[in-house]
Design a protein around this motif. Structure first.
Motif, PDB file in Angstrom:
ATOM      1  N   PHE A  54     -26.102 -14.082 -43.064  1.00  0.00           N
ATOM      2  CA  PHE A  54     -24.979 -13.150 -43.170  1.00  0.00           C
ATOM      3  C   PHE A  54     -25.346 -11.816 -42.560  1.00  0.00           C
ATOM      4  O   PHE A  54     -24.551 -11.210 -41.847  1.00  0.00           O
ATOM      5  N   LEU A  55     -26.578 -11.345 -42.797  1.00  0.00           N
ATOM      6  CA  LEU A  55     -27.024 -10.075 -42.248  1.00  0.00           C
ATOM      7  C   LEU A  55     -27.053 -10.137 -40.729  1.00  0.00           C
ATOM      8  O   LEU A  55     -26.641  -9.197 -40.047  1.00  0.00           O
ATOM      9  N   GLN A  56     -27.503 -11.273 -40.184  1.00  0.00           N
ATOM     10  CA  GLN A  56     -27.558 -11.413 -38.741  1.00  0.00           C
ATOM     11  C   GLN A  56     -26.159 -11.359 -38.134  1.00  0.00           C
ATOM     12  O   GLN A  56     -25.943 -10.743 -37.092  1.00  0.00           O
ATOM     13  N   ILE A  57     -25.192 -12.014 -38.803  1.00  0.00           N
ATOM     14  CA  ILE A  57     -23.816 -11.995 -38.314  1.00  0.00           C
ATOM     15  C   ILE A  57     -23.267 -10.580 -38.368  1.00  0.00           C
ATOM     16  O   ILE A  57     -22.632 -10.092 -37.440  1.00  0.00           O
ATOM     17  N   TYR A  58     -23.520  -9.886 -39.488  1.00  0.00           N
ATOM     18  CA  TYR A  58     -23.009  -8.528 -39.655  1.00  0.00           C
ATOM     19  C   TYR A  58     -23.586  -7.593 -38.600  1.00  0.00           C
ATOM     20  O   TYR A  58     -22.890  -6.772 -38.027  1.00  0.00           O
ATOM     21  N   MET A  59     -24.880  -7.768 -38.337  1.00  0.00           N
ATOM     22  CA  MET A  59     -25.526  -6.890 -37.373  1.00  0.00           C
ATOM     23  C   MET A  59     -25.006  -7.116 -35.954  1.00  0.00           C
ATOM     24  O   MET A  59     -25.169  -6.269 -35.095  1.00  0.00           O
ATOM     25  N   SER A  60     -24.373  -8.271 -35.696  1.00  0.00           N
ATOM     26  CA  SER A  60     -23.868  -8.539 -34.353  1.00  0.00           C
ATOM     27  C   SER A  60     -22.488  -7.940 -34.126  1.00  0.00           C
ATOM     28  O   SER A  60     -21.935  -8.050 -33.040  1.00  0.00           O
ATOM     29  N   LEU A  61     -21.916  -7.310 -35.153  1.00  0.00           N
ATOM     30  CA  LEU A  61     -20.606  -6.689 -35.000  1.00  0.00           C
ATOM     31  C   LEU A  61     -20.705  -5.426 -34.139  1.00  0.00           C
ATOM     32  O   LEU A  61     -21.651  -4.660 -34.239  1.00  0.00           O
ATOM     33  N   VAL A  62     -19.685  -5.230 -33.309  1.00  0.00           N
ATOM     34  CA  VAL A  62     -19.601  -4.061 -32.448  1.00  0.00           C
ATOM     35  C   VAL A  62     -18.330  -3.310 -32.807  1.00  0.00           C
ATOM     36  O   VAL A  62     -17.244  -3.892 -32.842  1.00  0.00           O
ATOM     37  N   LYS A  63     -18.450  -2.017 -33.074  1.00  0.00           N
ATOM     38  CA  LYS A  63     -17.279  -1.221 -33.444  1.00  0.00           C
ATOM     39  C   LYS A  63     -16.487  -0.842 -32.207  1.00  0.00           C
ATOM     40  O   LYS A  63     -17.051  -0.514 -31.164  1.00  0.00           O
ATOM     41  N   LEU A  64     -15.150  -0.883 -32.358  1.00  0.00           N
ATOM     42  CA  LEU A  64     -14.253  -0.570 -31.256  1.00  0.00           C
ATOM     43  C   LEU A  64     -13.320   0.575 -31.628  1.00  0.00           C
ATOM     44  O   LEU A  64     -13.003   0.773 -32.792  1.00  0.00           O
ATOM     45  N   SER A  65     -12.880   1.302 -30.628  1.00  0.00           N
ATOM     46  CA  SER A  65     -11.849   2.317 -30.812  1.00  0.00           C
ATOM     47  C   SER A  65     -10.702   2.013 -29.828  1.00  0.00           C
ATOM     48  O   SER A  65     -10.878   1.232 -28.891  1.00  0.00           O
ATOM     49  N   ILE A  66      -9.564   2.620 -30.049  1.00  0.00           N
ATOM     50  CA  ILE A  66      -8.414   2.350 -29.195  1.00  0.00           C
ATOM     51  C   ILE A  66      -8.338   3.388 -28.075  1.00  0.00           C
ATOM     52  O   ILE A  66      -8.280   4.586 -28.341  1.00  0.00           O
ATOM     53  N   LYS A  67      -8.354   2.913 -26.837  1.00  0.00           N
ATOM     54  CA  LYS A  67      -8.227   3.802 -25.675  1.00  0.00           C
ATOM     55  C   LYS A  67      -6.757   4.073 -25.364  1.00  0.00           C
ATOM     56  O   LYS A  67      -6.368   5.197 -25.062  1.00  0.00           O
ATOM     57  N   GLY A  68      -5.938   3.059 -25.454  1.00  0.00           N
ATOM     58  CA  GLY A  68      -4.526   3.236 -25.160  1.00  0.00           C
ATOM     59  C   GLY A  68      -3.860   1.922 -24.831  1.00  0.00           C
ATOM     60  O   GLY A  68      -4.438   0.852 -24.987  1.00  0.00           O
ATOM     61  N   ILE A  69      -2.615   2.023 -24.375  1.00  0.00           N
ATOM     62  CA  ILE A  69      -1.831   0.848 -24.027  1.00  0.00           C
ATOM     63  C   ILE A  69      -1.389   0.983 -22.575  1.00  0.00           C
ATOM     64  O   ILE A  69      -0.870   2.022 -22.163  1.00  0.00           O
ATOM     65  N   SER A  70      -1.602  -0.058 -21.802  1.00  0.00           N
ATOM     66  CA  SER A  70      -1.183  -0.079 -20.412  1.00  0.00           C
ATOM     67  C   SER A  70      -0.029  -1.062 -20.269  1.00  0.00           C
ATOM     68  O   SER A  70       0.035  -2.062 -20.978  1.00  0.00           O
ATOM     69  N   TYR A  71       0.902  -0.780 -19.353  1.00  0.00           N
ATOM     70  CA  TYR A  71       2.012  -1.706 -19.146  1.00  0.00           C
ATOM     71  C   TYR A  71       2.185  -1.992 -17.667  1.00  0.00           C
ATOM     72  O   TYR A  71       1.815  -1.195 -16.803  1.00  0.00           O
ATOM     73  N   SER A  72       2.733  -3.148 -17.406  1.00  0.00           N
ATOM     74  CA  SER A  72       2.898  -3.602 -16.036  1.00  0.00           C
ATOM     75  C   SER A  72       4.159  -3.028 -15.425  1.00  0.00           C
ATOM     76  O   SER A  72       5.193  -2.954 -16.076  1.00  0.00           O
ATOM     77  N   GLN A  73       4.075  -2.655 -14.144  1.00  0.00           N
ATOM     78  CA  GLN A  73       5.250  -2.173 -13.419  1.00  0.00           C
ATOM     79  C   GLN A  73       6.098  -3.329 -12.902  1.00  0.00           C
ATOM     80  O   GLN A  73       7.261  -3.143 -12.545  1.00  0.00           O
TER      81      GLN A  73
END
Length: 214
Positions: free
Chosen positions: A3-22
């Protein structure tokens, strides 16, 4: 230890934004940042979820009535349920799978959710977003900052968004300036209030962008 190994493999993310197609109507890509790195994780989402996430990101836009994700939050809080974190835990054929880690009376529950819904709720609960390192290794990209590559980047996001089950490069696009450039700030704020009252959040977001550029 596993369980510790799985937890340590987590990577935190933040939101940059939303892109849309033209060129592809209704196609949006949510761009997530690796907090302690340079990779981006683009996720294709629907128009409704894109709108809900955008509203949660923009604090000044207040819907007159609760959206579905706001209703979920109000319902959860009424029964003392808290979303503690979101984990994007699987990627299969270009589709991301996520889990909501919830807690009530110190009892933790894991609820399966679409990634777009999970992130819309994470924003409303101020919950962190994680993915596993192997998913980021597989789907993460490095966005180039060279302005000379802007046109090719825009084409790439259109190519990616033409297929709802793939991921790829992001180039933020904003075409609202030409439409609202002639309006004064007072007029823009009045138009923003009107758009919000009419629940036209896509228009509100474009007006907000023009106000921000002023």
């Amino acid at each position: 230890m596993p369980f510790l190994q799985i937890y340590m493999s987590l990577v935190k993310l933040s939101i940059k934004g939303i892109s849309y197609s033209q060129t592809q109507n209704g196609a949006y890509a949510l761009i997530l940042n690796e907090v302690d790195g340079e990779r981006k994780l683009p996720i294709v989402i629907g128009a409704f979820e894109a709108q809900s996430i955008a509203i949660a990101l923009e604090k000044e836009i207040k819907p007159p009535r609760p959206l579905t994700h706001d209703l979920f939050k109000n319902f959860a809080e009424r029964f003392d349920i808290v979303v503690k974190q979101v984990i994007i835990h699987k990627l299969v054929d270009g589709v991301f799978y996520s889990s909501l880690i919830c807690e009530r009376d110190k009892i933790e529950e894991i609820i399966d959710a679409r990634t777009s819904d999970a992130i819309a709720l994470a924003l409303r609960f101020n919950a962190p977003i994680f993915t596993y390192k192997n998913i980021l290794d597989k789907a993460g990209i490095y966005l180039k900052s060279n302005t000379a590559e802007t046109d090719s980047g825009a084409q790439e996001i259109d190519d990616v968004l033409s297929n709802p089950e793939t991921f790829g490069h992001e180039e933020e696009s904003n075409q609202s300036g030409d439409v609202y450039a002639k309006h004064s700030l007072q007029e823009l704020n009045e138009l923003l209030d009107q758009a919000v009252s009419q629940e036209d959040y896509e228009k509100a977001a474009k007006i907000r962008d023009e106000i921000s550029r002023r």
